[in-house]
Design a protein around this motif. Sequence first.
Motif, PDB file in Angstrom:
ATOM      1  N   THR A  31     -22.775 -25.349  52.093  1.00  0.00           N
ATOM      2  CA  THR A  31     -23.465 -26.432  52.783  1.00  0.00           C
ATOM      3  C   THR A  31     -23.187 -27.747  52.073  1.00  0.00           C
ATOM      4  O   THR A  31     -22.777 -27.775  50.915  1.00  0.00           O
ATOM      5  CB  THR A  31     -24.996 -26.199  52.815  1.00  0.00           C
ATOM      6  OG1 THR A  31     -25.489 -26.155  51.479  1.00  0.00           O
ATOM      7  CG2 THR A  31     -25.367 -24.923  53.552  1.00  0.00           C
ATOM      8  N   ARG A  32     -23.450 -28.807  52.803  1.00  0.00           N
ATOM      9  CA  ARG A  32     -23.396 -30.151  52.223  1.00  0.00           C
ATOM     10  C   ARG A  32     -24.529 -30.944  52.851  1.00  0.00           C
ATOM     11  O   ARG A  32     -24.637 -31.014  54.072  1.00  0.00           O
ATOM     12  CB  ARG A  32     -22.066 -30.833  52.515  1.00  0.00           C
ATOM     13  CG  ARG A  32     -21.997 -32.196  51.796  1.00  0.00           C
ATOM     14  CD  ARG A  32     -20.735 -32.956  52.028  1.00  0.00           C
ATOM     15  NE  ARG A  32     -19.562 -32.114  51.790  1.00  0.00           N
ATOM     16  CZ  ARG A  32     -18.335 -32.454  52.140  1.00  0.00           C
ATOM     17  NH1 ARG A  32     -18.112 -33.593  52.745  1.00  0.00           N
ATOM     18  NH2 ARG A  32     -17.331 -31.650  51.901  1.00  0.00           N
ATOM     19  N   ARG A  33     -25.372 -31.495  51.985  1.00  0.00           N
ATOM     20  CA  ARG A  33     -26.549 -32.254  52.428  1.00  0.00           C
ATOM     21  C   ARG A  33     -27.396 -31.473  53.434  1.00  0.00           C
ATOM     22  O   ARG A  33     -27.858 -32.012  54.430  1.00  0.00           O
ATOM     23  CB  ARG A  33     -26.127 -33.589  53.015  1.00  0.00           C
ATOM     24  CG  ARG A  33     -25.590 -34.516  51.959  1.00  0.00           C
ATOM     25  CD  ARG A  33     -25.292 -35.883  52.509  1.00  0.00           C
ATOM     26  NE  ARG A  33     -23.974 -36.243  52.005  1.00  0.00           N
ATOM     27  CZ  ARG A  33     -23.040 -36.871  52.692  1.00  0.00           C
ATOM     28  NH1 ARG A  33     -23.273 -37.263  53.903  1.00  0.00           N
ATOM     29  NH2 ARG A  33     -21.890 -37.134  52.147  1.00  0.00           N
ATOM     30  N   GLY A  34     -27.537 -30.186  53.170  1.00  0.00           N
ATOM     31  CA  GLY A  34     -28.410 -29.359  53.990  1.00  0.00           C
ATOM     32  C   GLY A  34     -27.823 -28.859  55.292  1.00  0.00           C
ATOM     33  O   GLY A  34     -28.517 -28.236  56.088  1.00  0.00           O
ATOM     34  N   THR A  35     -26.529 -29.090  55.514  1.00  0.00           N
ATOM     35  CA  THR A  35     -25.880 -28.654  56.747  1.00  0.00           C
ATOM     36  C   THR A  35     -24.721 -27.730  56.407  1.00  0.00           C
ATOM     37  O   THR A  35     -23.961 -28.012  55.470  1.00  0.00           O
ATOM     38  CB  THR A  35     -25.334 -29.876  57.524  1.00  0.00           C
ATOM     39  OG1 THR A  35     -26.423 -30.764  57.773  1.00  0.00           O
ATOM     40  CG2 THR A  35     -24.704 -29.469  58.830  1.00  0.00           C
ATOM     41  N   LEU A  36     -24.592 -26.641  57.162  1.00  0.00           N
ATOM     42  CA  LEU A  36     -23.471 -25.743  56.928  1.00  0.00           C
ATOM     43  C   LEU A  36     -22.158 -26.493  57.092  1.00  0.00           C
ATOM     44  O   LEU A  36     -22.002 -27.280  58.020  1.00  0.00           O
ATOM     45  CB  LEU A  36     -23.495 -24.588  57.929  1.00  0.00           C
ATOM     46  CG  LEU A  36     -24.330 -23.369  57.578  1.00  0.00           C
ATOM     47  CD1 LEU A  36     -24.315 -22.380  58.728  1.00  0.00           C
ATOM     48  CD2 LEU A  36     -23.862 -22.709  56.317  1.00  0.00           C
ATOM     49  N   GLU A  37     -21.253 -26.252  56.178  1.00  0.00           N
ATOM     50  CA  GLU A  37     -19.928 -26.843  56.269  1.00  0.00           C
ATOM     51  C   GLU A  37     -19.191 -26.246  57.467  1.00  0.00           C
ATOM     52  O   GLU A  37     -19.372 -25.061  57.793  1.00  0.00           O
ATOM     53  CB  GLU A  37     -19.131 -26.562  54.992  1.00  0.00           C
ATOM     54  CG  GLU A  37     -19.567 -27.371  53.803  1.00  0.00           C
ATOM     55  CD  GLU A  37     -19.037 -28.783  53.828  1.00  0.00           C
ATOM     56  OE1 GLU A  37     -19.294 -29.511  54.803  1.00  0.00           O
ATOM     57  OE2 GLU A  37     -18.364 -29.159  52.876  1.00  0.00           O
ATOM     58  N   LYS A  38     -18.371 -27.038  58.086  1.00  0.00           N
ATOM     59  CA  LYS A  38     -17.592 -26.578  59.224  1.00  0.00           C
ATOM     60  C   LYS A  38     -16.706 -25.409  58.783  1.00  0.00           C
ATOM     61  O   LYS A  38     -16.082 -25.463  57.719  1.00  0.00           O
ATOM     62  CB  LYS A  38     -16.729 -27.720  59.746  1.00  0.00           C
ATOM     63  CG  LYS A  38     -16.025 -27.404  61.023  1.00  0.00           C
ATOM     64  CD  LYS A  38     -15.323 -28.618  61.562  1.00  0.00           C
ATOM     65  CE  LYS A  38     -14.712 -28.264  62.903  1.00  0.00           C
ATOM     66  NZ  LYS A  38     -14.407 -29.429  63.686  1.00  0.00           N
ATOM     67  N   GLY A  39     -16.701 -24.381  59.584  1.00  0.00           N
ATOM     68  CA  GLY A  39     -15.863 -23.219  59.304  1.00  0.00           C
ATOM     69  C   GLY A  39     -16.511 -22.135  58.467  1.00  0.00           C
ATOM     70  O   GLY A  39     -15.942 -21.063  58.311  1.00  0.00           O
ATOM     71  N   VAL A  40     -17.699 -22.388  57.924  1.00  0.00           N
ATOM     72  CA  VAL A  40     -18.389 -21.356  57.149  1.00  0.00           C
ATOM     73  C   VAL A  40     -18.967 -20.334  58.123  1.00  0.00           C
ATOM     74  O   VAL A  40     -19.723 -20.668  59.029  1.00  0.00           O
ATOM     75  CB  VAL A  40     -19.504 -21.957  56.262  1.00  0.00           C
ATOM     76  CG1 VAL A  40     -20.331 -20.862  55.623  1.00  0.00           C
ATOM     77  CG2 VAL A  40     -18.902 -22.863  55.203  1.00  0.00           C
ATOM     78  N   LYS A  41     -18.579 -19.097  57.928  1.00  0.00           N
ATOM     79  CA  LYS A  41     -19.006 -18.005  58.812  1.00  0.00           C
ATOM     80  C   LYS A  41     -20.161 -17.235  58.187  1.00  0.00           C
ATOM     81  O   LYS A  41     -20.299 -17.167  56.962  1.00  0.00           O
ATOM     82  CB  LYS A  41     -17.842 -17.036  59.065  1.00  0.00           C
ATOM     83  CG  LYS A  41     -16.614 -17.692  59.639  1.00  0.00           C
ATOM     84  CD  LYS A  41     -16.856 -18.112  61.057  1.00  0.00           C
ATOM     85  CE  LYS A  41     -15.576 -18.673  61.657  1.00  0.00           C
ATOM     86  NZ  LYS A  41     -15.779 -19.452  62.815  1.00  0.00           N
ATOM     87  N   ALA A  42     -20.951 -16.638  59.061  1.00  0.00           N
ATOM     88  CA  ALA A  42     -22.092 -15.837  58.598  1.00  0.00           C
ATOM     89  C   ALA A  42     -21.641 -14.755  57.630  1.00  0.00           C
ATOM     90  O   ALA A  42     -22.300 -14.499  56.621  1.00  0.00           O
ATOM     91  CB  ALA A  42     -22.819 -15.225  59.784  1.00  0.00           C
ATOM     92  N   GLY A  43     -20.512 -14.125  57.910  1.00  0.00           N
ATOM     93  CA  GLY A  43     -20.030 -13.041  57.063  1.00  0.00           C
ATOM     94  C   GLY A  43     -19.796 -13.457  55.624  1.00  0.00           C
ATOM     95  O   GLY A  43     -20.050 -12.679  54.698  1.00  0.00           O
ATOM     96  N   TYR A  64     -29.142 -16.855  56.025  1.00  0.00           N
ATOM     97  CA  TYR A  64     -28.116 -17.580  56.788  1.00  0.00           C
ATOM     98  C   TYR A  64     -28.780 -18.432  57.871  1.00  0.00           C
ATOM     99  O   TYR A  64     -28.411 -19.587  58.078  1.00  0.00           O
ATOM    100  CB  TYR A  64     -27.112 -16.608  57.412  1.00  0.00           C
ATOM    101  CG  TYR A  64     -26.094 -17.309  58.272  1.00  0.00           C
ATOM    102  CD1 TYR A  64     -25.059 -18.037  57.707  1.00  0.00           C
ATOM    103  CD2 TYR A  64     -26.178 -17.265  59.658  1.00  0.00           C
ATOM    104  CE1 TYR A  64     -24.132 -18.705  58.494  1.00  0.00           C
ATOM    105  CE2 TYR A  64     -25.260 -17.926  60.447  1.00  0.00           C
ATOM    106  CZ  TYR A  64     -24.239 -18.637  59.858  1.00  0.00           C
ATOM    107  OH  TYR A  64     -23.327 -19.310  60.641  1.00  0.00           O
ATOM    108  N   ALA A  65     -29.776 -17.871  58.541  1.00  0.00           N
ATOM    109  CA  ALA A  65     -30.494 -18.624  59.575  1.00  0.00           C
ATOM    110  C   ALA A  65     -31.176 -19.849  58.978  1.00  0.00           C
ATOM    111  O   ALA A  65     -31.180 -20.920  59.592  1.00  0.00           O
ATOM    112  CB  ALA A  65     -31.518 -17.731  60.263  1.00  0.00           C
ATOM    113  N   VAL A  66     -31.736 -19.704  57.804  1.00  0.00           N
ATOM    114  CA  VAL A  66     -32.358 -20.845  57.115  1.00  0.00           C
ATOM    115  C   VAL A  66     -31.300 -21.917  56.855  1.00  0.00           C
ATOM    116  O   VAL A  66     -31.527 -23.104  57.104  1.00  0.00           O
ATOM    117  CB  VAL A  66     -33.018 -20.394  55.795  1.00  0.00           C
ATOM    118  CG1 VAL A  66     -33.359 -21.582  54.907  1.00  0.00           C
ATOM    119  CG2 VAL A  66     -34.261 -19.566  56.068  1.00  0.00           C
TER     120      VAL A  66
END
Length: 76
Positions: A31-43, A64-66
């Motif tokens: 994450t960056r600044r509380g947001t998932l980075e683009k391309g980061v997958k749940a797995g 992951y949902a958090v």
Amino acid sequence: MTFQAYLDNIKAKTGKDADDFRKLAEEKGFTRRGTLEKGVKAGEVVKWLKEDFGLGHGHAMAIYAVLKGGKPQLPE
């Protein structure tokens, strides 16, 4: 089991709460600044949580949902 119960169980097992996992995810580059980075997958996140914290799949998905900013429907 409620979503909050998942988070409570994670805290009991690891000693870490949702905010702790947000900080750790940032340190890992998920994450960056509380947001998932683009391309980061749940797995990727689930694998990290299972390996480093011994979480089961359902509990890892709750974290992951958090991180994603949502709250999935979990089985009761």
